[in-house]
Structures are given as structure tokens and as C-alpha cells.
Design a protein around this motif. Structure first.
Motif, PDB file in Angstrom:
ATOM      1  N   GLY A 141     109.949  -9.144  25.239  1.00 52.41           N
ATOM      2  CA  GLY A 141     111.049  -8.415  25.054  1.00 52.41           C
ATOM      3  C   GLY A 141     110.492  -6.942  24.706  1.00 52.41           C
ATOM      4  N   LEU A 142     109.379  -6.729  23.871  1.00 47.17           N
ATOM      5  CA  LEU A 142     108.908  -5.517  23.364  1.00 47.17           C
ATOM      6  C   LEU A 142     108.347  -4.765  24.504  1.00 47.17           C
ATOM      7  CD1 LEU A 142     106.864  -6.252  20.226  1.00 47.17           C
ATOM      8  CD2 LEU A 142     109.219  -5.217  20.475  1.00 47.17           C
ATOM      9  N   THR A 143     108.195  -5.349  25.754  1.00 43.15           N
ATOM     10  CA  THR A 143     107.405  -4.775  26.849  1.00 43.15           C
ATOM     11  C   THR A 143     108.683  -4.284  28.154  1.00 43.15           C
ATOM     12  OG1 THR A 143     106.492  -6.745  27.770  1.00 43.15           O
ATOM     13  CG2 THR A 143     105.057  -5.216  26.514  1.00 43.15           C
ATOM     14  N   SER A 144     109.648  -5.005  28.027  1.00 43.04           N
ATOM     15  CA  SER A 144     110.582  -4.840  29.061  1.00 43.04           C
ATOM     16  C   SER A 144     111.778  -3.959  28.815  1.00 43.04           C
ATOM     17  CB  SER A 144     111.074  -6.187  29.517  1.00 43.04           C
ATOM     18  OG  SER A 144     111.558  -6.906  28.667  1.00 43.04           O
ATOM     19  N   GLY A 190     116.429  -1.178  24.151  1.00 44.32           N
ATOM     20  CA  GLY A 190     116.519  -0.443  25.385  1.00 44.32           C
ATOM     21  C   GLY A 190     117.699   0.381  25.049  1.00 44.32           C
ATOM     22  N   THR A 191     118.958  -0.434  24.737  1.00 37.94           N
ATOM     23  CA  THR A 191     120.266   0.221  24.657  1.00 37.94           C
ATOM     24  C   THR A 191     120.042   1.321  23.632  1.00 37.94           C
ATOM     25  OG1 THR A 191     121.221  -1.894  25.149  1.00 37.94           O
ATOM     26  CG2 THR A 191     122.578  -0.360  24.373  1.00 37.94           C
ATOM     27  N   LEU A 192     119.496   0.882  22.351  1.00 37.32           N
ATOM     28  CA  LEU A 192     119.497   1.737  21.332  1.00 37.32           C
ATOM     29  C   LEU A 192     118.757   3.247  21.861  1.00 37.32           C
ATOM     30  CD1 LEU A 192     120.760   1.558  18.407  1.00 37.32           C
ATOM     31  CD2 LEU A 192     118.474   1.174  17.635  1.00 37.32           C
ATOM     32  N   TRP A 193     117.630   3.033  22.171  1.00 33.59           N
ATOM     33  CA  TRP A 193     116.695   3.967  22.621  1.00 33.59           C
ATOM     34  C   TRP A 193     117.535   4.931  23.974  1.00 33.59           C
ATOM     35  CZ3 TRP A 193     111.748   4.635  20.738  1.00 33.59           C
ATOM     36  CH2 TRP A 193     111.000   5.483  21.569  1.00 33.59           C
ATOM     37  N   VAL A 252     120.845   2.749  30.611  1.00 39.15           N
ATOM     38  CA  VAL A 252     121.550   3.365  29.494  1.00 39.15           C
ATOM     39  C   VAL A 252     121.746   4.802  29.377  1.00 39.15           C
ATOM     40  CG1 VAL A 252     122.151   2.995  27.133  1.00 39.15           C
ATOM     41  CG2 VAL A 252     121.084   1.119  28.521  1.00 39.15           C
ATOM     42  N   ARG A 253     120.436   5.362  29.484  1.00 42.99           N
ATOM     43  CA  ARG A 253     120.528   7.076  29.228  1.00 42.99           C
ATOM     44  C   ARG A 253     121.407   7.666  30.155  1.00 42.99           C
ATOM     45  NH1 ARG A 253     117.359  10.472  31.914  1.00 42.99           N
ATOM     46  NH2 ARG A 253     117.253  12.415  30.964  1.00 42.99           N
ATOM     47  N   ALA A 254     120.935   7.157  31.589  1.00 44.57           N
ATOM     48  CA  ALA A 254     121.875   7.697  32.763  1.00 44.57           C
ATOM     49  C   ALA A 254     123.434   7.613  32.533  1.00 44.57           C
ATOM     50  CB  ALA A 254     121.370   7.183  34.100  1.00 44.57           C
ATOM     51  N   GLU A 255     123.685   6.539  32.051  1.00 44.71           N
ATOM     52  CA  GLU A 255     124.994   6.226  31.818  1.00 44.71           C
ATOM     53  C   GLU A 255     125.736   7.119  30.656  1.00 44.71           C
ATOM     54  OE1 GLU A 255     125.843   4.221  34.041  1.00 44.71           O
ATOM     55  OE2 GLU A 255     128.040   3.899  33.684  1.00 44.71           O
ATOM     56  N   PHE A 256     125.013   7.410  29.527  1.00 47.04           N
ATOM     57  CA  PHE A 256     125.505   8.189  28.669  1.00 47.04           C
ATOM     58  C   PHE A 256     125.467   9.782  28.998  1.00 47.04           C
ATOM     59  CE2 PHE A 256     125.962   6.243  24.018  1.00 47.04           C
ATOM     60  CZ  PHE A 256     125.989   4.809  24.576  1.00 47.04           C
TER      61      PHE A 256
END
Lengths: 307, 329
Positions: A174-177, A121-124, A185-189
Motif C-alpha cells: 500500500g505504501l509503495t503503490s 494517493g487520493t489525498l496527495w 487524481v491530481r490530473a482530474e482535480f
């Protein structure tokens, strides 16, 4: 991107600009002062610490072998007693000891699956938010597509296709959440990349990867920590639901969810309600604690978000 | 209205396409596949297995089968259940009404409770009711659906014996047993008493989540200038809330409800399982254990279509509630 000769010399000053206002120790003190005002969050944290200790020292806490059936065949579905504090189940196993070991499963599944979700999620979210534009658009549409899908149905299908096991539960959860984390993270970036320190790093010729991971990410940890805590609550809830349905952690390994599987028929509920009560109550208390903690962390780390 | 709506629909179709590929790929990866059911049976010879394979179309390569499956779906044919040999569409359509009935009732309960609670909490901020609601919503979001269901069964079916533990209707229920005047009431109660527990269990999470959103949405609106203006003009407080604030506070909720639909369907699966509700969710769980992949894929696709339709509906409702949002460009 062309590297400036003075790149390395500029870095320290750029870094200094980030945390010139508060040192880490002072930040922590400010955080703690805000956090401890929230009584429910402190209660949540205490319960989580307690449960973690129980999980780590499970062999010393448990009074019986969690997978061992009782030699005494008459001691099945027995009510709570001095020997079996929370009674026994249909195979004569001690419900208390199984619950203690179940804490290990729940916390481990939560931690591993949330770590996977945070990583992806963070990377994405970082890539989508940092680069923006078309790439961001495509990446976020994919997130929308995943989020518009009933995750539980997807989880059940995947678990049905692959062998249900504790490792598969961790990986699949993990893969679905990760999509919801990637949104935070996107909003923050999106907002942080326009701040002066990011501009300065860019002007000094830092590579994109360096700006993303060394400059912006450290400033975006607050929402990630909050999302991780709330994600743990959801992961524990999902694991217990899957195990309850018989497609998660498989017996004889005890999990709070699968302990309820054999407790749900009406005969069991009449004869041995303790089998259903204690594991379910533990799921409830654990999830509640993580939700309280997450809420308190949000208020303490990011006062802007307080309602 | 037109252009943006078309764009949304196009995105929905792409989403559906991705989901269909994903679920088809999943079924392909399944170890053993649908033939696993026959693997252990000594009565079925190798030649028999080949024949079954050919009849189910499993001898063709994967991409051909996907193409066939997709074209059939577009014709409304979801394939044949491996287990019962009946068309998947028939199996699902038979059970879909029960699921939709449960979900509709639960949806109405959720809205009916969550919205008034949210409004009251926002207008009486930090009162004891507000604190109780905040606390209660944490409880609601943390309570495992299946455990809550079991507790309800224990209290209302086993202990007080007020309601049936599960099922849809009493098999021997006969409206003719009742006099003409009480008959409608008897029929209504017969339907209601099986519905009450599953509907409440399914509503719990929605009520907890939506009342929180309603509260914060209402708080946002109440602090706006136009509310102060309305109050300054001397509009009675009740009218300020009902006429000026409520409508604007409702718009974000519509979107949230649309986004929550996937969880709603997930909750329905577990709820149906606990209360032996003869709906699509129970068929789904049963098909998992029977390895009936055709039925699983059918349910996944139908659920995806329903969720996307729900989201489109939420978008449309949004434009009705907030005329400033026009579906253009």
C-alpha cells in the motif's frame, strides 16, 4: 475563508447543479449498458465474483485441511487423483485445498493494500491538484522520485528488514503503490477545480476541505475506481512475487506465490509439476480478470479515455 | 539544451540523496542488524562481539555512520560486505556485467518486437492481428514473471531438453574442442543458449506494454493533419508511415521506456533468481537472506543511479527525435 451568511442555503442548489442531468440510478443504468457490451470485462467480473465466493466460503469448498499434512506418508507429491483433485505437495498437503485458501490471501492482500494506496494517493493528488503552484510542484517531484525507483527492490529491502508477514506485505504494498494513483487524481482535480460547480462552491464560501471532498471528489471517482481495479491486479502480482521469493506470506499459511517456492526446483518440476501449475495458473487468471475488468470499467465510466 | 538539463540533473541528485537516506534509515530500523548473524553463536563471546562491532564501525551513532558511508560512496567505496568481508563495490562490479548483458539483449528483443507490432496494429486497426495483439498484451501483462519462467523451463529444458534450465556458461566448455571454422559459432551458441530463456522471460512484460503504447501513439499521429496532407500529395502509404508518422510516434515511446526502467530492473531480479543467472539481482536476493545490508544498500544505490541515467538519456533522445523540444528555460 470568510463564511457567507447564506452559505447553507446555497449548498443545495450547488449540489443540484452537479447531478441535474442524470440521477444516480440512471447513471448506473447507462454505465451497465455500456459495460456489458465489453465481453472480456464481463468475463473478468464473473471470474472475480466466483473467486470471491470461493474465498469467502473456503472452509466449505476445500476438501482437506490446507495446513494439514497427510497421515499417509506415502501420499506426498502425489499426482491428481479422486481424493486429491490437484495432487499433493512435498508434505502431503492437498494442493486444491491450499489453492482455495490461497484465494483468501491474494484477494485480502490486494484489497487492503489498494485501500491504503487509494487513501494516500487520493489525498496527495487532491491536495496537489487543488492548490497547484509551488506545493503541487514539490509534491509531484516527490512522486517522481518514488516512481523512478525500482519498487520491487524497495519492497524486497523493506520485507527483508521487517519480519515478513501478511500484514507487512499489505502495508508495504500500500505504501509503495500510491504514487501512480495520486497522478490520476491530481490530473482530474486540475481540470475539475476550474469547472463552474467548483467556482460556485467557492463563491458561496465553502471551505477548501468542503470543496475538495464534497464537490470535486465525487466527480473524480471514475478514474479512482479504474486505478483501484488495475492496482488490485498489480498488488496480487507483487504479493505473489514476494511470497515466491520467500519474503512475503510465510508458510504454512498458503499463498499462491509461496506454493510455488517449493515447486521450482528441477526435481519437483519433473516429479510433481502440478504443484507449480495450478497456483501459478490461478495468479494468472485472477490478474487477467482484474485487468479485463479495469479496462472495461475505463471504457464504460470514461468514454473520453477510449482508444 | 543547458539550463533545463542542469535542472533535471539537480533533481536527479536530490532524488538520489532522498533514496540514500531512505535506504540507510531502513537498514537502521532492522531488528538485530548485522550483528544478528552472531547472536545465536555460542562460540562468539561478548568481547568478541564488541570487537566485531568496532571493526565494522557499528559502535558509532547512526548519523555519523551515514555521513561516513556517504563520503565513502562519493569516493567510490561502497563499504565492506558483512558476509564475505570483501569490498561491496568489487562484489557488485563482478556481477554487474552479467546483469547488463541480460538486460541489453532483452531490451533489444523488446524494442525489436514491440515497435513493429505496435505499428502494424495501428495501421491495421481492428483487423484480426490487431485484436490478437490487444488480447496478447493483456496476457503478457498478467502473466507472473516467475511462473512464465517455470513454464519455459518445463517445456524447453525438462521436456524437449533443447536449452539448459539455468546458469551462465557450461563450466567445462572449451572452445578448443571445436574445429577452427565452427569455433566462433560454437562459442556464440554456448552464450546464446543460456541467454534465450531469461531474455525472453524478461522481455515479455516490456513487449506487452510497449506495443500497446506504440499502437496508441501511432493512432494519434495517423489522425493528424500533416499525415492527411502527405497522403493528399500522393505520397505512397509506406513512405507516409515510415517518413512522416513513425518519427513522431516514436517520441512518446522514448519517455515511456525511460519510465519503465524501474520495472525492468525489478523484473531482472526475479528472472535472475529463476534462471540462476549470476548477476546483481541474484546477489541482491542472496544478500536479503544473509542480512548483508551493506551489499543491499550498494545495489539499491547503483540501481537508482542507473535508472536516473536511463531517464536522462531518454530525455536527451527525446530532443534528438523532436527538435522542437529545446532544453531551455
Amino acid at each position: 475563508m470568510a463564511k457567507l451568511a447564506c452559505n447553507e442555503k446555497l449548498q443545495p442548489s450547488v449540489k443540484a447543479e452537479q447531478d441535474d442531468t442524470l440521477t444516480t440510478a440512471r447513471k448506473l443504468r447507462v454505465f451497465w449498458r455500456r459495460f456489458k457490451k465489453n465481453k472480456t470485462a464481463v468475463l473478468g467480473l464473473s471470474i472475480i465474483v466466483f473467486l470471491t465466493l470461493v474465498a469467502i466460503f473456503a472452509p466449505f469448498v476445500a476438501t482437506h485441511d490446507p495446513e494439514g499434512t497427510d497421515e499417509d506418508l506415502y501420499n506426498i507429491d502425489a499426482p491428481p487423483s479422486r481424493d486429491n483433485w490437484w495432487g499433493t505437495d512435498e508434505l502431503g498437503r492437498d494442493v486444491f485445498s491450499r489453492s482455495v485458501y490461497g484465494a483468501r490471501i491474494s484477494l485480502a492482500v490486494g484489497l487492503v493494500s489498494v485501500s491504503i494506496a487509494i487513501f494516500i494517493g487520493t489525498l496527495w493528488g487532491a491536495i496537489a491538484g487543488y492548490y497547484g503552484g509551488r506545493l503541487d510542484n514539490v509534491m509531484m517531484r516527490i512522486v517522481d522520485a518514488i516512481m523512478s525507483f525500482p519498487t520491487l527492490l524497495l519492497l524486497i529491502t523493506i520485507m527483508a528488514v521487517f519480519e515478513p508477514s501478511i500484514w507487512n506485505v499489505m502495508i508495504v504494498l500500500g505504501l509503495t503503490s500510491w504514487p501512480s494513483i495520486s497522478r490520476f487524481v491530481r490530473a482530474e482535480f486540475l481540470s475539475l477545480k476550474q469547472r463552474e460547480f467548483a467556482e460556485a462552491a467557492r463563491a458561496s464560501g465553502a471551505s477548501d476541505a468542503r470543496i475538495i471532498f464534497r464537490h470535486i471528489l465525487p466527480n473524480a471517482t471514475a478514474p479512482i475506481i479504474v486505478a483501484a481495479t488495475l492496482g488490485l491486479a498489480n498488488a496480487i502480482l507483487s504479493e505473489s512475487a514476494l511470497s515466491f521469493l520467500g519474503i512475503g506470506v510465510q508458510p504454512p499459511t498458503p499463498s499462491w506465490g509461496n506454493m510455488l517456492t517449493n515447486a521450482q526446483d528441477l526435481a519437483s518440476m519433473i516429479d510433481a509439476p502440478w504443484k507449480a501449475f495450478f497456483p501459478g495458473f490461478l495468479i494468472f487468471v485472477t490478474v487477467l480478470s482484474f485487468n479485463f475488468l479495469g479496462d472495461g470499467l475505463r471504457d464504460a465510466l470514461d468514454p473520453r479515455l477510449k482508444q | 539544451m543547458g539550463k533545463k538539463l542542469l535542472k533535471r540533473m539537480a533533481i536527479s541528485l536530490v532524488t538520489l540523496f532522498i533514496i540514500s537516506i531512505l535506504s540507510f534509515a531502513l537498514m537502521e530500523l532492522a531488528p538485530g542488524g548485522p550483528m544478528a548473524v552472531y547472536a545465536e553463536n555460542p562460540k562468539i563471546s561478548k568481547a568478541d562481539k564488541e570487537r566485531i562491532k568496532a571493526r565494522l564501525g557499528l559502535d558509532k551513532p547512526a548519523h555519523v555512520r551515514y555521513y561516513l558511508w556517504l563520503t565513502n560512496i562519493l569516493k567510490g567505496d561502497l563499504g565492506t560486505s558483512y558476509k564475505t568481508g570483501r569490498p561491496v563495490a568489487t562484489e557488485i562490479l563482478q556481477l554487474l556485467p552479467a546483469t547488463l548483458k541480460l538486460m541489453t539483449v532483452s531490451f533489444l528483443i523488446s524494442i525489436g518486437i514491440a515497435i513493429p507490432i505496435g505499428i502494424y496494429s495501428a495501421t491495421h486497426r481492428y483487423s484480426w492481428v490487431d485484436n490478437l495483439v490487444t488480447f496478447g498484451s493483456f496476457f503478457g501483462l498478467s502473466l507472473p514473471v516467475f511462473w512464465f519462467g517455470l513454464l519455459m523451463i518445463y517445456v524447453f529444458a525438462l521436456w524437449t531438453k533443447l536449452l539448459p534450465a539455468g546458469g551462465y556458461l557450461t563450466p567445462w566448455f572449451n572452445p578448443g574442442d571445436y574445429g577452427l571454422l565452427v569455433r566462433p559459432l560454437a562459442v556464440l551458441w554456448e552464450h546464446l543458449r543460456y541467454m534465450i530463456m531469461p531474455a525472453i522471460v524478461l522481455s515479455l512484460m516490456n513487449v506487452a506494454g510497449w506495443s500497446r503504447y506504440m499502437r496508441s501513439s501511432m493512432l494519434d499521429v495517423i489522425n493528424q493533419d500533416y499525415i492527411r496532407t502527405a497522403r493528399a500529395k500522393g505520397v505512397p502509404e509506406k513512405l507516409v508511415i515510415r517518413r512522416h508518422a513513425l518519427r513522431n510516434a516514436l517520441t512518446p515511446i522514448v519517455t515511456i521506456i525511460g519510465l519503465d526502467l524501474p520495472y525492468f530492473f525489478g523484473g531482472a531480479v526475479v528472472t535472475e533468481k529463476i534462471f540462476a543467472w549470476p548477476g546483481m539481482g541474484r546477489l541482491f536476493i542472496d544478500s536479503v537472506f544473509a542480512r548483508d545490508y551493506q551489499v543491499l544498500m550498494g545495489i539499491v544505490m547503483i540501481t537508482a543511479v542507473l535508472v536516473l541515467l536511463g531517464n536522462l538519456l531518454a530525455d536527451l533522445l527525446y530532443t534528438v527525435l523532436d527538435p522542437r523540444v529545446k532544453y531551455e528555460g
